[in-house]
Design a protein around this motif. Sequence first.
Motif, PDB file in Angstrom:
ATOM      1  N   UNK A 251      89.648  27.940  63.365  1.00 11.74           N
ATOM      2  CA  UNK A 251      89.615  29.403  63.476  1.00 11.74           C
ATOM      3  C   UNK A 251      89.903  30.104  62.143  1.00 11.74           C
ATOM      4  N   UNK A 252      90.925  29.677  61.372  1.00  6.90           N
ATOM      5  CA  UNK A 252      91.173  30.379  60.105  1.00  6.90           C
ATOM      6  C   UNK A 252      89.976  30.281  59.153  1.00  6.90           C
ATOM      7  N   UNK A 258      83.250  34.611  55.608  1.00  5.22           N
ATOM      8  CA  UNK A 258      82.440  35.624  54.939  1.00  5.22           C
ATOM      9  C   UNK A 258      83.283  36.769  54.386  1.00  5.22           C
ATOM     10  N   UNK A 259      84.510  36.507  54.042  1.00  2.00           N
ATOM     11  CA  UNK A 259      85.306  37.548  53.398  1.00  2.00           C
ATOM     12  C   UNK A 259      86.203  36.912  52.349  1.00  2.00           C
ATOM     13  N   UNK A 260      86.452  37.652  51.303  1.00  2.00           N
ATOM     14  CA  UNK A 260      87.291  37.154  50.206  1.00  2.00           C
ATOM     15  C   UNK A 260      86.466  36.378  49.197  1.00  2.00           C
ATOM     16  N   UNK A 261      86.974  36.219  48.016  1.00  2.00           N
ATOM     17  CA  UNK A 261      86.258  35.520  46.945  1.00  2.00           C
ATOM     18  C   UNK A 261      85.066  36.352  46.487  1.00  2.00           C
ATOM     19  N   UNK A 262      83.903  35.752  46.479  1.00  2.00           N
ATOM     20  CA  UNK A 262      82.703  36.488  46.081  1.00  2.00           C
ATOM     21  C   UNK A 262      82.281  37.470  47.169  1.00  2.00           C
ATOM     22  N   UNK A 263      82.699  37.168  48.411  1.00  2.00           N
ATOM     23  CA  UNK A 263      82.337  38.059  49.518  1.00  2.00           C
ATOM     24  C   UNK A 263      83.213  39.296  49.486  1.00  2.00           C
ATOM     25  N   UNK A 264      82.708  40.345  50.087  1.00  2.00           N
ATOM     26  CA  UNK A 264      83.491  41.566  50.243  1.00  2.00           C
ATOM     27  C   UNK A 264      84.766  41.245  51.017  1.00  2.00           C
ATOM     28  N   UNK A 265      85.834  41.997  50.761  1.00  2.00           N
ATOM     29  CA  UNK A 265      87.110  41.671  51.405  1.00  2.00           C
ATOM     30  C   UNK A 265      87.148  42.056  52.888  1.00  2.00           C
ATOM     31  N   UNK A 266      86.194  42.867  53.336  1.00  2.00           N
ATOM     32  CA  UNK A 266      86.186  43.269  54.744  1.00  2.00           C
ATOM     33  C   UNK A 266      85.785  42.076  55.616  1.00  2.00           C
ATOM     34  N   UNK A 267      86.603  41.814  56.641  1.00  2.00           N
ATOM     35  CA  UNK A 267      86.328  40.659  57.497  1.00  2.00           C
ATOM     36  C   UNK A 267      85.074  40.863  58.317  1.00  2.00           C
ATOM     37  N   UNK A 268      84.330  39.790  58.465  1.00  2.00           N
ATOM     38  CA  UNK A 268      83.161  39.832  59.342  1.00  2.00           C
ATOM     39  C   UNK A 268      82.981  38.439  59.929  1.00  2.00           C
ATOM     40  N   UNK A 269      82.653  38.389  61.196  1.00  2.00           N
ATOM     41  CA  UNK A 269      82.436  37.102  61.864  1.00  2.00           C
ATOM     42  C   UNK A 269      80.951  36.967  62.194  1.00  2.00           C
ATOM     43  N   UNK A 270      80.421  35.756  62.202  1.00  2.00           N
ATOM     44  CA  UNK A 270      78.982  35.612  62.455  1.00  2.00           C
ATOM     45  C   UNK A 270      78.612  35.938  63.905  1.00  2.00           C
ATOM     46  N   UNK A 271      77.314  36.193  64.078  1.00  2.00           N
ATOM     47  CA  UNK A 271      76.781  36.387  65.425  1.00  2.00           C
ATOM     48  C   UNK A 271      76.829  35.064  66.197  1.00  2.00           C
ATOM     49  N   UNK A 272      76.718  35.149  67.510  1.00  2.00           N
ATOM     50  CA  UNK A 272      76.653  33.950  68.347  1.00  2.00           C
ATOM     51  C   UNK A 272      75.196  33.558  68.570  1.00  2.00           C
ATOM     52  N   UNK A 273      75.006  32.334  69.079  1.00  2.00           N
ATOM     53  CA  UNK A 273      73.674  31.910  69.511  1.00  2.00           C
ATOM     54  C   UNK A 273      73.550  32.222  70.990  1.00  2.00           C
ATOM     55  N   UNK A 274      72.332  32.415  71.457  1.00  2.00           N
ATOM     56  CA  UNK A 274      72.114  32.725  72.874  1.00  2.00           C
ATOM     57  C   UNK A 274      72.514  31.499  73.694  1.00  2.00           C
ATOM     58  N   UNK A 555      87.550  37.576  67.531  1.00  2.00           N
ATOM     59  CA  UNK A 555      86.602  36.586  68.023  1.00  2.00           C
ATOM     60  C   UNK A 555      87.339  35.500  68.779  1.00  2.00           C
ATOM     61  N   UNK A 556      86.619  34.769  69.602  1.00  2.00           N
ATOM     62  CA  UNK A 556      87.238  33.712  70.402  1.00  2.00           C
ATOM     63  C   UNK A 556      86.365  32.468  70.369  1.00  2.00           C
ATOM     64  N   UNK A 557      87.014  31.322  70.427  1.00  2.00           N
ATOM     65  CA  UNK A 557      86.294  30.061  70.592  1.00  2.00           C
ATOM     66  C   UNK A 557      86.834  29.445  71.876  1.00  2.00           C
ATOM     67  N   UNK A 558      85.987  29.340  72.891  1.00  2.00           N
ATOM     68  CA  UNK A 558      86.441  28.818  74.171  1.00  2.00           C
ATOM     69  C   UNK A 558      85.979  27.377  74.349  1.00  2.00           C
ATOM     70  N   UNK A 607      91.325  28.713  75.199  1.00  2.00           N
ATOM     71  CA  UNK A 607      90.843  29.722  74.253  1.00  2.00           C
ATOM     72  C   UNK A 607      91.589  29.621  72.927  1.00  2.00           C
ATOM     73  N   UNK A 608      90.831  29.592  71.842  1.00  3.90           N
ATOM     74  CA  UNK A 608      91.412  29.714  70.509  1.00  3.90           C
ATOM     75  C   UNK A 608      90.975  31.056  69.949  1.00  3.90           C
ATOM     76  N   UNK A 609      91.894  31.762  69.335  1.00  5.00           N
ATOM     77  CA  UNK A 609      91.608  33.102  68.832  1.00  5.00           C
ATOM     78  C   UNK A 609      91.175  33.024  67.375  1.00  5.00           C
ATOM     79  N   UNK A 610      89.998  33.593  67.097  1.00  4.31           N
ATOM     80  CA  UNK A 610      89.480  33.619  65.722  1.00  4.31           C
ATOM     81  C   UNK A 610      89.757  35.000  65.148  1.00  4.31           C
ATOM     82  N   UNK A 611      90.931  35.188  64.643  1.00  4.24           N
ATOM     83  CA  UNK A 611      91.296  36.454  64.018  1.00  4.24           C
ATOM     84  C   UNK A 611      91.712  37.508  65.020  1.00  4.24           C
ATOM     85  N   UNK A 612      92.696  38.297  64.663  1.00  7.17           N
ATOM     86  CA  UNK A 612      93.080  39.427  65.499  1.00  7.17           C
ATOM     87  C   UNK A 612      93.793  40.451  64.629  1.00  7.17           C
ATOM     88  N   UNK A 613      93.884  41.679  65.160  1.00  5.88           N
ATOM     89  CA  UNK A 613      94.537  42.757  64.397  1.00  5.88           C
ATOM     90  C   UNK A 613      96.017  42.444  64.210  1.00  5.88           C
TER      91      UNK A 613
END
Lengths: 613, 284
Positions: A251-252, A258-274, A555-558, A607-613
């Motif tokens: 999860x971390x 996709x955030x930090x380093x060369x990427x913008x610092x704003x967090x973003x998680x990828x889309x899911x597959x159908x 995000x969540x990983x179930x 359930x594993x939590x992928x990031x939270x406020x």
Amino acid sequence: MTARHPQQGVALLAMLALIAMGTAWFTVSRLQAMTGDYTIANRNHNAAVLARAKQALIGHVAMQAAKQGETDPGRLPCPEAAGSAGSGLEGATASTCTFPAVGRLPWRTVGIEKLLDAAGEPLWYVVASGWALGANLVINSNCTSDATMACATGLLTVDGVKDTVALIIAPGPAMSVAASTGCTARNQSRSAPAPTMDARDYVECYSTATSAFVTAAASTSFNDQVLKITAAELLPAIEAAIADRIQHERAPLIKSAYSGGAWSSTSVLPFAAVFADPTFVPTALAPASNFRGVAGTFQGLPPLTYAFTASPGSASACSPTPCTPTPCTTGSDAFCDPGFVAWTGGTLAGTAGGTLNAGTSTCTSAGTPTTLTCTIYSWDLFNSNASVTLTLSATASNVGMALRQINATVPIGGLDTTFNPPYGYTMTAGASTINANGSATLVLSARVAAGTGIPLGVSAVCGLLSQLLGLTCYRRTISVPMALLSDHALVDPSNTTHNWFARNRWPQLSYYAVAQGLSPSPPSGTRCCGTACVPANANPCLMVGYHPDSGKQWGLWLLGGAKIGTQARPPTLIGDLLEGANADLDTTFTLQGGAALLPNKTFNDRIAVVGSN
Amino acid sequence: MRLRPRGFTLVELAVVLTIVVLLLGSLMYTLSAQTEQRNYEDTRRRLEQAREALLSFAIVNGRLPCPARSANTTTPATVAGDEVRNAAMQCSGDSGAGAVEDYYGGTSGAVTLGLVPARTIGITQVDPAGFAVDAWGNRLRYAVAKTKTNCVPATAPATLLDPHFVSSTNMKNNGVACQPNDLLICKSGTGITASTCGVTAPAGANQLMTSSLVVAIVFSPGKNGALTPGVTQIDELANLNGDPVFVFHPRTDSTFGNGEFDDQMTWITVGELYGRLIAAGVLP
């Protein structure tokens, strides 16, 4: 005077005989009862030590599975190594085993005392071929008796049922085993020194050829007390450990992909597959598209495609740098998809040196995986074929539908490698972004060397000013390999820290959900959710019932767990994988089954939590 | 002729008495041996009960309890048989001059540390003061792991938290990859240090249980526990000296090199603890 009858003493004798017989009867019946008590006490003792060993063993498997670096999570320890009985290594597991592995319980590895049965014998232990080192292991929640998986064929058959991963046995005293159905006659002898210890002198009535064992047989052939551990009993502990590893190890990494380093610092998680049937067979062409993320899809299968055989972070990544990873071969693996993430174009801007004509300098992509070829037109006041320092903004499609990492160690053709040697370019910190459509724009600074331009004479492609001044226009070409976006460590098939997940086919039990606000395309236009947004709750977060921070999840990983009731495996519908509130396709999930689900044991999602406020 | 009244001669009486004494003696011997055996088994049973009670406590509370100590503390306020655990969730409390940490037992002044927290975990076979006792009336001892290893840093908070095994929130945060890293059980007290089973070759030869497996130890000081262990009782002393290195081996008498040893011991392995907590839905 009456004559005295002679006393013959018959009555006394009869009474004595009666008392003697009574006493004998009482003694014999008591003795029998005492033997019965004794047997019951022995069986109770054995049951207690067997139960303790079973609990410790299941717990040990869970703890071992949760350890970072364990590449076969869920495996059981092998029995004690032959020959270590009585030595300093007594109770320690053998590193690999030959199946079906029958030996003494590795009590010291498991961490318990050297438990003895009622006859004073140490406990014995049998482990199935699909569940301990010495075989190629695939262990996941589908490894139950009715699954058609490698792990299921590696189960033990006990009393005719093939559902057991291990047996713990109290061997009882040595006996003369009489031949009977399934039992071979043998006069057990236990005086042999440890290295020659023969399992048949302890455990009766089993077949190594068929991995068949029994818990009961004719009393003249059998005196073991056997406790079995079924796959169904062991799997919940393994699932818990896997969920823990997703939470702590994976999860971390997804959160920061996709955030930090060369990427913008704003967090973003990828889309899911159908969501679709996630069944795949490694090393065979399978529905790879199942694990391709889709723009605007916020829950379904996790995006797990990859494009190269090895990427940075893996021990087998190419070296020395600069070097380009080798693309994987389409069809070689369910997740190999070298054409999915592809360059779509790029823009160039000069920052120093000769003047770059941004209007005519363009990039095109071709090949699988794609290569971005940019043509640079420049001029300079002294017609000196001067070097040009430039900024390239290259765009690749489908990055937000997969997990990739920027690999700034690949060679970009045509650059001046004395600029940030040996690469000729640097990624601009914080400038690369994931766009709303899931594409990514990578920003890098590079230099083309002086004297390398092809003179075109005075040309319109260098712009009006150069023409008016009558200066020579120079053309250069740079080629950017797709490997600038290499595979993320989590999906890299050669990454030995993380590839256990796909090898054990846990993706088949995985479900991924992302809050729309943290996806590449947030409703409010700003990537945030819940109270982190301005105004608050412009985008909602995901909700996880019974979680102390419910309503703050990005995000969540179930993990779906083993099938329950009428669920179909492989799952074709989400309800075949998940239960209750987790299967209703909304943004509310739950850690526990509700009132109706819990008592009926109809809930086993984790359930594993992928990031939270 | 009048018959002389016949009695038993002194010799006859002596023979009879000798036989009676011999018979009684052997009977008494058997009886005391049986009592001894019964006490031994009873203690074994009580240790098992304590182990189960500790695991049950863990299922309900999501953590292991801290040990109790022989004197009440004011901060936190405890009475006999209560675990001593401060507001920072550490096994520590005031004991005379200042706070004393207590994971492994030992003594602090006149106060005995590392007792089974009978009141906290609900053990009823206690002495008049309220502490769990063995069959000889000696107080049962308890040690719990303080340090951890092999953890994988969590997402939020990103740091690992201490203590692990006596805090439910920390255990949940740190995850089930964490293993204990301090309690050691050695086969002999010879050559042991305050943190190892010694370096006698081959490596690990003196180690019965590695420190990454044992989360808690419950033991009885045995029949001789009421006595102050003599200087020759090296193995028994190792169990009472307040460090995380313990010794366990079968019973030995005073002719044994390391002195008399009659401690009875059981322990909770990290797998057992996690297995129970996972089954109960407490972890992960």
